[in-house]
Design an enzyme around this catalytic site. Structure first.
Site, PDB file in Angstrom:
ATOM      1  N   HIS A 103      -1.862 -33.043  -3.622  1.00  0.00           N
ATOM      2  CA  HIS A 103      -2.270 -31.786  -4.265  1.00  0.00           C
ATOM      3  C   HIS A 103      -3.660 -31.946  -4.838  1.00  0.00           C
ATOM      4  O   HIS A 103      -3.927 -32.909  -5.556  1.00  0.00           O
ATOM      5  CB  HIS A 103      -1.302 -31.425  -5.397  1.00  0.00           C
ATOM      6  CG  HIS A 103       0.090 -31.242  -4.914  1.00  0.00           C
ATOM      7  ND1 HIS A 103       0.915 -32.303  -4.626  1.00  0.00           N
ATOM      8  CD2 HIS A 103       0.803 -30.118  -4.638  1.00  0.00           C
ATOM      9  CE1 HIS A 103       2.078 -31.843  -4.199  1.00  0.00           C
ATOM     10  NE2 HIS A 103       2.040 -30.528  -4.191  1.00  0.00           N
ATOM     11  N   LYS A 130       2.317 -32.699   3.614  1.00  0.00           N
ATOM     12  CA  LYS A 130       2.089 -31.488   2.812  1.00  0.00           C
ATOM     13  C   LYS A 130       0.792 -31.645   2.013  1.00  0.00           C
ATOM     14  O   LYS A 130       0.652 -32.595   1.226  1.00  0.00           O
ATOM     15  CB  LYS A 130       3.256 -31.255   1.849  1.00  0.00           C
ATOM     16  CG  LYS A 130       2.996 -30.069   0.937  1.00  0.00           C
ATOM     17  CD  LYS A 130       3.959 -29.976  -0.221  1.00  0.00           C
ATOM     18  CE  LYS A 130       3.416 -28.976  -1.233  1.00  0.00           C
ATOM     19  NZ  LYS A 130       4.152 -28.993  -2.484  1.00  0.00           N
ATOM     20  N   LYS A 276     -17.167  -2.132  -0.207  1.00  0.00           N
ATOM     21  CA  LYS A 276     -17.409  -1.121   0.829  1.00  0.00           C
ATOM     22  C   LYS A 276     -18.849  -1.067   1.334  1.00  0.00           C
ATOM     23  O   LYS A 276     -19.092  -0.673   2.461  1.00  0.00           O
ATOM     24  CB  LYS A 276     -16.998   0.268   0.315  1.00  0.00           C
ATOM     25  CG  LYS A 276     -15.499   0.411   0.127  1.00  0.00           C
ATOM     26  CD  LYS A 276     -15.112   1.826  -0.245  1.00  0.00           C
ATOM     27  CE  LYS A 276     -13.610   1.927  -0.434  1.00  0.00           C
ATOM     28  NZ  LYS A 276     -13.121   3.298  -0.531  1.00  0.00           N
ATOM     29  N   ASP A 313     -12.539   7.398   4.704  1.00  0.00           N
ATOM     30  CA  ASP A 313     -12.269   8.086   3.423  1.00  0.00           C
ATOM     31  C   ASP A 313     -12.724   9.548   3.482  1.00  0.00           C
ATOM     32  O   ASP A 313     -12.023  10.449   3.064  1.00  0.00           O
ATOM     33  CB  ASP A 313     -13.034   7.398   2.277  1.00  0.00           C
ATOM     34  CG  ASP A 313     -12.351   6.128   1.805  1.00  0.00           C
ATOM     35  OD1 ASP A 313     -11.132   5.988   2.008  1.00  0.00           O
ATOM     36  OD2 ASP A 313     -13.043   5.267   1.230  1.00  0.00           O
TER      37      ASP A 313
HETATM   38  P1  NAP Z   1     -16.619   4.088  -8.405  1.00  0.00           P
HETATM   39  O1  NAP Z   1     -17.552   3.853  -7.284  1.00  0.00           O
HETATM   40  O2  NAP Z   1     -16.446   3.038  -9.437  1.00  0.00           O
HETATM   41  O3  NAP Z   1     -17.096   5.451  -9.152  1.00  0.00           O
HETATM   42  C1  NAP Z   1     -16.456   5.913 -10.320  1.00  0.00           C
HETATM   43  C2  NAP Z   1     -17.069   7.242 -10.739  1.00  0.00           C
HETATM   44  O4  NAP Z   1     -16.328   7.731 -11.860  1.00  0.00           O
HETATM   45  C3  NAP Z   1     -18.509   7.091 -11.193  1.00  0.00           C
HETATM   46  O5  NAP Z   1     -19.211   8.255 -10.848  1.00  0.00           O
HETATM   47  C4  NAP Z   1     -18.367   6.966 -12.715  1.00  0.00           C
HETATM   48  O6  NAP Z   1     -19.494   7.375 -13.424  1.00  0.00           O
HETATM   49  C5  NAP Z   1     -17.240   7.928 -12.963  1.00  0.00           C
HETATM   50  N1  NAP Z   1     -16.502   7.650 -14.203  1.00  0.00           N
HETATM   51  C6  NAP Z   1     -15.658   6.625 -14.424  1.00  0.00           C
HETATM   52  N2  NAP Z   1     -15.161   6.705 -15.681  1.00  0.00           N
HETATM   53  C7  NAP Z   1     -15.730   7.806 -16.253  1.00  0.00           C
HETATM   54  C8  NAP Z   1     -15.632   8.415 -17.526  1.00  0.00           C
HETATM   55  N3  NAP Z   1     -14.835   7.900 -18.478  1.00  0.00           N
HETATM   56  N4  NAP Z   1     -16.335   9.530 -17.780  1.00  0.00           N
HETATM   57  C9  NAP Z   1     -17.124  10.069 -16.823  1.00  0.00           C
HETATM   58  N5  NAP Z   1     -17.273   9.523 -15.585  1.00  0.00           N
HETATM   59  C10 NAP Z   1     -16.586   8.413 -15.308  1.00  0.00           C
HETATM   60  O7  NAP Z   1     -15.159   4.419  -7.881  1.00  0.00           O
HETATM   61  P2  NAP Z   1     -14.744   5.198  -6.538  1.00  0.00           P
HETATM   62  O8  NAP Z   1     -14.481   4.244  -5.452  1.00  0.00           O
HETATM   63  O9  NAP Z   1     -15.717   6.289  -6.300  1.00  0.00           O
HETATM   64  O10 NAP Z   1     -13.325   5.790  -6.992  1.00  0.00           O
HETATM   65  C11 NAP Z   1     -13.269   6.849  -7.919  1.00  0.00           C
HETATM   66  C12 NAP Z   1     -11.857   7.393  -8.019  1.00  0.00           C
HETATM   67  O11 NAP Z   1     -11.431   7.839  -6.733  1.00  0.00           O
HETATM   68  C13 NAP Z   1     -10.823   6.348  -8.461  1.00  0.00           C
HETATM   69  O12 NAP Z   1      -9.912   6.964  -9.309  1.00  0.00           O
HETATM   70  C14 NAP Z   1     -10.149   5.948  -7.162  1.00  0.00           C
HETATM   71  O13 NAP Z   1      -8.814   5.532  -7.370  1.00  0.00           O
HETATM   72  C15 NAP Z   1     -10.191   7.247  -6.398  1.00  0.00           C
HETATM   73  N6  NAP Z   1     -10.150   7.019  -4.942  1.00  0.00           N
HETATM   74  C16 NAP Z   1      -9.105   7.557  -4.282  1.00  0.00           C
HETATM   75  C17 NAP Z   1      -9.011   7.377  -2.916  1.00  0.00           C
HETATM   76  C18 NAP Z   1      -7.854   7.981  -2.200  1.00  0.00           C
HETATM   77  O14 NAP Z   1      -7.580   7.577  -1.063  1.00  0.00           O
HETATM   78  N7  NAP Z   1      -7.197   8.959  -2.787  1.00  0.00           N
HETATM   79  C19 NAP Z   1      -9.986   6.646  -2.212  1.00  0.00           C
HETATM   80  C20 NAP Z   1     -11.063   6.126  -2.934  1.00  0.00           C
HETATM   81  C21 NAP Z   1     -11.129   6.320  -4.311  1.00  0.00           C
HETATM   82  P3  NAP Z   1     -20.722   6.335 -13.682  1.00  0.00           P
HETATM   83  O15 NAP Z   1     -21.552   6.343 -12.422  1.00  0.00           O
HETATM   84  O16 NAP Z   1     -21.435   6.907 -14.833  1.00  0.00           O
HETATM   85  O17 NAP Z   1     -20.123   4.997 -13.963  1.00  0.00           O
END
Ligand code: NAP
Length: 523
Positions: A103, A130, A276, A313
């Protein structure tokens, strides 16, 4: 032992050094019960174990395991000579199979170091070798897979411990490992990165994995919460595919990781946060809209090893929005769109909406510079506004804004918002791509319901899918807006990935949806 058998284990390791004083008296009964074949191990502290007795007493536990008929005993490489001498002195013949182990908790071993340790194990008379090492990078899994190909003199168990090397445990059968170790349940593993037995057997279909099995996986950090392994493994099983889908926690150099896995039968990857953008570097070909978006979530490995990158997406979210609009005889063509957020998800949605003919997209983000950058990339059809300006502008009619100073500041912010092309009176589609409203802060909303009424009750899309019905969606529905949930985006992006990997097959979308709903506790 009974629980292990019920969960699907073929044999059980009894770690005598991990048993409490009370339990220690019982290990012999377990071996004798023959409920499952047993490996008896009494790990030395100098090899990461917890045996407290002197070395001769420690080895005596193993010799008594042989006398009790244990199928295997595990002895450290550094102790194997002493163990054999001990057996001779006791006149005990080695009737159990001998697992000789090493290990390295401090970090990984190179291929050359693994070969050296293995050769010593073979020379020491090991029936099974192992070697366990701690992974410090996901790429070290490739070293493990290569070692399995190179070292064939004796059966081998080789694994990279920790979450970074977890796929070496799940893919053990593919590469010909003698066995893989798993825990009885999620909470009681004896080494980092172990998976619960029933998960390995049922979710990852461990028994149907063979050397010909193609490997798919989701790259991200963190990754343990991802629903993709449950979704894709269920689909692979239903379609009768010789394929497995594994979680891949990658904390560094995503592009290099992808390339390093190609020689080992990896046929496709999903890519999630934060890889990504970085994954694009590894691609030989990037589909046109994906290239414009500048972020990808799907890798297709072509038969010649070429890597093709796609973003599913945006198609997923935009097609769900379009279908919902079509039901009301509306479309994205000519639509005015408000996008809340300017992160990875927003990029796809903004480009996607314009690709489908939207007239104008206003991007509102907490960090104005990010919204501005995205709007600049898109061109004249998009404008940026700070999230604060958006809220101020919407709030400008409210009577409670009586304080003169804050009122004039708010007016200025509202003016800035208006100049950005933001018309607080009219939107056809509102897309939330911020994480506001996501579990556990599900009582929050990115936009007050009054704003939706003022916009003229637009279609509301929320990328958040946990909870399924966010506060934004439930309030929007109450005032008569058509709503599209993040679940639709999640299921459709997975379905599009499936189509890219298996163009001759149709994805089972209802199954995908059921798996996600079951994982979210709503079936
Ligand atoms: P990301 O690149 O980290 O972007 C997050 C965004 O949310 C940024 O614009 C950020 O603003 C803003 N934000 C976060 N907290 C905030 C707050 N308290 N007040 C105001 N703005 C806030 O994330 P992402 O990949 O785009 O994902 C964003 C959301 O989409 C997540 O909830 C994720 O789970 C969801 N999503 C869903 C899918 C699906 O298949 N349904 C796919 C991808 C993502 P700032 O730029 O100022 O930080």
């Amino acid at each position: 032992m009974r629980l292990s058998k019920e969960a699907g284990a073929d044999l059980v390791e009894i770690r005598v050094d991990l048993l409490s004083e009370n339990e220690r008296a019982q290990w012999k009964t377990l071996v004798e019960s023959k409920l499952l074949p047993a490996i008896v191990t009494n790990r030395a502290p100098w090899e990461g174990g917890f045996a407290t007795s002197d070395e001769q007493s420690r080895l005596a536990v193993l010799s008594s395991a042989i006398l009790l008929g244990a199928e295997y005993v595990d002895v450290e490489l550094a102790a194997v000579h002493d163990f054999k001498t001990h057996l001779q002195s006791q006149n005990i013949s080695l009737s159990s199979k001998l697992i000789v182990s090493h290990h390295n908790f401090e970090g990984p071993l190179s291929l050359q170091e693994i070969r050296q340790v293995y050769d010593k194990m073979v020379s020491s008379g090991a029936d099974i070798c192992k070697i366990a090492m701690t992974a410090t990078s996901a790429r070290e899994s490739g070293v493990v897979f290569q070692a399995f190909r190179d070292l064939t003199a004796k059966p081998l168990i080789l694994l990279a411990m920790g979450e970074l090397g977890q796929c070496t445990r799940i893919l053990a059968r593919k590469f010909g490992s003698f066995l893989t170790f798993c825990s009885v349940n999620d909470d009681n593993g004896s080494a980092p990165g172990q998976i619960a037995t029933d998960k390995l057997v049922n979710l990852y279909r461990f028994r149907s994995v063979s050397p010909s099995t193609k490997v798919y996986g989701v790259i991200g950090d963190p990754i343990s919460h991802s629903m993709s392994p449950a979704v894709f493994n269920a689909c692979f099983k239903k379609a009768g595919l010789d394929a497995i889908y594994v979680p891949l926690r990658v904390t560094d150099e995503v592009a290099m990781f992808i390339k390093s896995m190609i020689p080992f039968d990896f046929a496709g990857f999903s890519v999630t946060i934060p890889g990504k953008v970085a994954a694009l570097e590894a691609m030989d070909f990037v589909e046109m809209t994906t290239s414009k978006i500048g972020a990808m979530n799907t890798v297709v490995v072509k038969p010649d090893g070429a890597l093709w990158g796609f973003n599913t997406d945006w198609v997923a979210a935009i097609s769900a929005i379009e279908e919902a609009l079509a039901l009301e005889k509306r479309s994205l063509r000519g639509a005015r769109v408000l996008c809340l957020g300017a992160g990875g998800a927003a990029r796809g949605l903004v480009f996607g909406a314009l690709e489908r003919g939207a007239r104008h997209v206003v991007i509102a983000n907490r960090t104005l510079s990010k919204a501005q950058r995205l709007a600049d990339e898109v061109g004249a059809c998009a404008s940026a506004v700070s999230y604060e300006a958006l809220l101020t502008c919407l709030d400008s009619d409210r009577p409670e804004r009586s304080d003169a100073v804050s009122s004039s500041l708010a007016d200025k912010t509202a003016d800035d918002a208006m100049k950005s092309g933001f018309d607080p009176n009219s939107f056809d589609v509102v897309m939330n791509t911020t994480s506001i409203g996501m579990h556990p802060r599900s009582n929050e909303t990115p936009l007050q319901v009054e704003a939706l009424v003022r916009f003229g009750r637009p279609l509301v899309f929320d990328a958040v899918y946990n909870p399924l019905e966010t506060r934004l969606l439930s309030e929007a529905r109450e005032v008569g807006c058509t709503c599209v949930s993040g679940l639709e985006m999640f299921v459709r992006q997975a379905a599009e990935q499936f189509k890219l990997w298996f163009p001759e097959l149709q994805p089972d979308i209802p199954l995908m949806r059921d798996v996600v709903l079951a994982r979210l506790g709503r079936n």
